[in-house]
Design a protein around this motif. Structure first.
Motif, PDB file in Angstrom:
ATOM      1  N   SER A 264       0.814  -1.223   0.000  1.00  0.00           N
ATOM      2  CA  SER A 264       0.000   0.000   0.000  1.00  0.00           C
ATOM      3  C   SER A 264       0.844   1.270   0.000  1.00  0.00           C
ATOM      4  N   TRP A 265       2.071   1.209   0.472  1.00  0.00           N
ATOM      5  CA  TRP A 265       2.940   2.383   0.503  1.00  0.00           C
ATOM      6  C   TRP A 265       3.804   2.468  -0.760  1.00  0.00           C
ATOM      7  N   ALA A 266       3.318   1.854  -1.849  1.00  0.00           N
ATOM      8  CA  ALA A 266       3.919   1.919  -3.185  1.00  0.00           C
ATOM      9  C   ALA A 266       5.221   1.124  -3.307  1.00  0.00           C
ATOM     10  N   GLY A 267       5.401   0.134  -2.468  1.00  0.00           N
ATOM     11  CA  GLY A 267       6.549  -0.758  -2.613  1.00  0.00           C
ATOM     12  C   GLY A 267       6.177  -1.903  -3.534  1.00  0.00           C
ATOM     13  N   ARG A 268       6.879  -2.017  -4.667  1.00  0.00           N
ATOM     14  CA  ARG A 268       6.573  -3.091  -5.612  1.00  0.00           C
ATOM     15  C   ARG A 268       7.044  -4.417  -5.023  1.00  0.00           C
ATOM     16  N   ILE A 269       6.152  -5.391  -4.995  1.00  0.00           N
ATOM     17  CA  ILE A 269       6.451  -6.708  -4.440  1.00  0.00           C
ATOM     18  C   ILE A 269       6.993  -7.633  -5.514  1.00  0.00           C
ATOM     19  N   GLY A 270       6.274  -7.732  -6.607  1.00  0.00           N
ATOM     20  CA  GLY A 270       6.699  -8.634  -7.666  1.00  0.00           C
ATOM     21  C   GLY A 270       5.652  -8.747  -8.748  1.00  0.00           C
ATOM     22  N   HIS A 271       6.030  -9.442  -9.803  1.00  0.00           N
ATOM     23  CA  HIS A 271       5.155  -9.635 -10.951  1.00  0.00           C
ATOM     24  C   HIS A 271       3.975 -10.523 -10.562  1.00  0.00           C
ATOM     25  N   ALA A 272       2.803 -10.189 -11.037  1.00  0.00           N
ATOM     26  CA  ALA A 272       1.587 -10.927 -10.685  1.00  0.00           C
ATOM     27  C   ALA A 272       1.587 -12.356 -11.210  1.00  0.00           C
ATOM     28  N   SER A 273       2.440 -12.647 -12.189  1.00  0.00           N
ATOM     29  CA  SER A 273       2.501 -14.021 -12.702  1.00  0.00           C
ATOM     30  C   SER A 273       3.317 -14.931 -11.785  1.00  0.00           C
ATOM     31  N   ASP A 274       4.028 -14.368 -10.817  1.00  0.00           N
ATOM     32  CA  ASP A 274       4.859 -15.142  -9.896  1.00  0.00           C
ATOM     33  C   ASP A 274       4.311 -15.001  -8.474  1.00  0.00           C
ATOM     34  N   VAL A 275       3.205 -15.679  -8.231  1.00  0.00           N
ATOM     35  CA  VAL A 275       2.498 -15.574  -6.952  1.00  0.00           C
ATOM     36  C   VAL A 275       3.343 -16.111  -5.798  1.00  0.00           C
ATOM     37  N   VAL A 276       4.109 -17.156  -6.042  1.00  0.00           N
ATOM     38  CA  VAL A 276       4.922 -17.756  -4.977  1.00  0.00           C
ATOM     39  C   VAL A 276       5.951 -16.759  -4.451  1.00  0.00           C
ATOM     40  N   THR A 277       6.680 -16.115  -5.349  1.00  0.00           N
ATOM     41  CA  THR A 277       7.683 -15.135  -4.927  1.00  0.00           C
ATOM     42  C   THR A 277       7.025 -13.950  -4.236  1.00  0.00           C
ATOM     43  N   ALA A 278       5.907 -13.491  -4.764  1.00  0.00           N
ATOM     44  CA  ALA A 278       5.200 -12.371  -4.136  1.00  0.00           C
ATOM     45  C   ALA A 278       4.792 -12.736  -2.709  1.00  0.00           C
ATOM     46  N   ALA A 279       4.278 -13.946  -2.512  1.00  0.00           N
ATOM     47  CA  ALA A 279       3.871 -14.385  -1.172  1.00  0.00           C
ATOM     48  C   ALA A 279       5.072 -14.446  -0.231  1.00  0.00           C
ATOM     49  N   GLU A 280       6.217 -14.913  -0.722  1.00  0.00           N
ATOM     50  CA  GLU A 280       7.425 -14.970   0.111  1.00  0.00           C
ATOM     51  C   GLU A 280       7.877 -13.574   0.513  1.00  0.00           C
ATOM     52  N   ARG A 281       7.783 -12.640  -0.400  1.00  0.00           N
ATOM     53  CA  ARG A 281       8.196 -11.266  -0.086  1.00  0.00           C
ATOM     54  C   ARG A 281       7.260 -10.625   0.931  1.00  0.00           C
ATOM     55  N   ILE A 282       5.973 -10.899   0.801  1.00  0.00           N
ATOM     56  CA  ILE A 282       5.010 -10.379   1.776  1.00  0.00           C
ATOM     57  C   ILE A 282       5.299 -10.992   3.144  1.00  0.00           C
ATOM     58  N   ALA A 283       5.584 -12.282   3.178  1.00  0.00           N
ATOM     59  CA  ALA A 283       5.913 -12.950   4.436  1.00  0.00           C
ATOM     60  C   ALA A 283       7.131 -12.307   5.084  1.00  0.00           C
ATOM     61  N   SER A 284       8.120 -11.954   4.288  1.00  0.00           N
ATOM     62  CA  SER A 284       9.315 -11.337   4.874  1.00  0.00           C
ATOM     63  C   SER A 284       9.006  -9.939   5.426  1.00  0.00           C
ATOM     64  N   VAL A 285       8.105  -9.222   4.781  1.00  0.00           N
ATOM     65  CA  VAL A 285       7.700  -7.908   5.286  1.00  0.00           C
ATOM     66  C   VAL A 285       6.970  -8.067   6.635  1.00  0.00           C
ATOM     67  N   LEU A 286       6.202  -9.137   6.735  1.00  0.00           N
ATOM     68  CA  LEU A 286       5.455  -9.379   7.963  1.00  0.00           C
ATOM     69  C   LEU A 286       6.277 -10.172   8.982  1.00  0.00           C
ATOM     70  N   HIS A 287       7.560 -10.345   8.716  1.00  0.00           N
ATOM     71  CA  HIS A 287       8.500 -10.991   9.630  1.00  0.00           C
ATOM     72  C   HIS A 287       8.207 -12.446   9.903  1.00  0.00           C
ATOM     73  N   VAL A 288       7.598 -13.113   8.958  1.00  0.00           N
ATOM     74  CA  VAL A 288       7.342 -14.531   9.093  1.00  0.00           C
ATOM     75  C   VAL A 288       7.570 -15.163   7.727  1.00  0.00           C
ATOM     76  N   ILE A 289       8.497 -16.068   7.658  1.00  0.00           N
ATOM     77  CA  ILE A 289       8.688 -16.816   6.409  1.00  0.00           C
ATOM     78  C   ILE A 289       8.315 -18.251   6.691  1.00  0.00           C
ATOM     79  N   ARG A 290       7.323 -18.710   5.994  1.00  0.00           N
ATOM     80  CA  ARG A 290       6.840 -20.086   6.167  1.00  0.00           C
ATOM     81  C   ARG A 290       7.156 -20.862   4.905  1.00  0.00           C
ATOM     82  N   ARG A 291       7.768 -21.990   5.072  1.00  0.00           N
ATOM     83  CA  ARG A 291       8.103 -22.832   3.897  1.00  0.00           C
ATOM     84  C   ARG A 291       7.556 -24.211   4.121  1.00  0.00           C
TER      85      ARG A 291
END
Length: 95
Positions: free
Chosen positions: A68-95
């Motif tokens: 929401s603060w205009a930080g680009r996460i990733g390409h919409a075709s790569d949902v897995v990478t986008a989810a990992e980046r969001i997890a890192s922003v929220l301080h939780v990486i689940r694998r």
């Protein structure tokens, strides 16, 4: 945002929501009138850690996920990478 763009944004956010839910994140998809659809992603172990994610097309027509603060996460075709980046922003990486 046109109706077509709004529908495509929702589709991209729904795919991302499914990926994040599979990793135990809480998600809430909203589409407020006059605003871009957004996905609220919540860290279930620390509910105060949350982010809003948007999906938007760039000038070249490619779709991207954005914080929401205009930080680009990733390409919409790569949902897995986008989810990992969001997890890192929220301080939780689940694998």
């Amino acid at each position: 945002m046109t109706t077509v763009d709004r529908s495509e944004a929702m589709d991209h956010l729904e795919r991302l929501a499914a990926q994040l839910e599979a990793h135990s994140f809480q998600v809430r998809l909203t589409a407020p009138a006059g605003l871009y659809p957004r996905l609220r992603v919540i860290n279930p172990m620390e509910p105060t850690m949350a982010e809003d994610v948007l999906a938007s097309s760039a000038s070249d027509g490619e779709w991207w996920y954005w914080l929401s603060w205009a930080g680009r996460i990733g390409h919409a075709s790569d949902v897995v990478t986008a989810a990992e980046r969001i997890a890192s922003v929220l301080h939780v990486i689940r694998r």
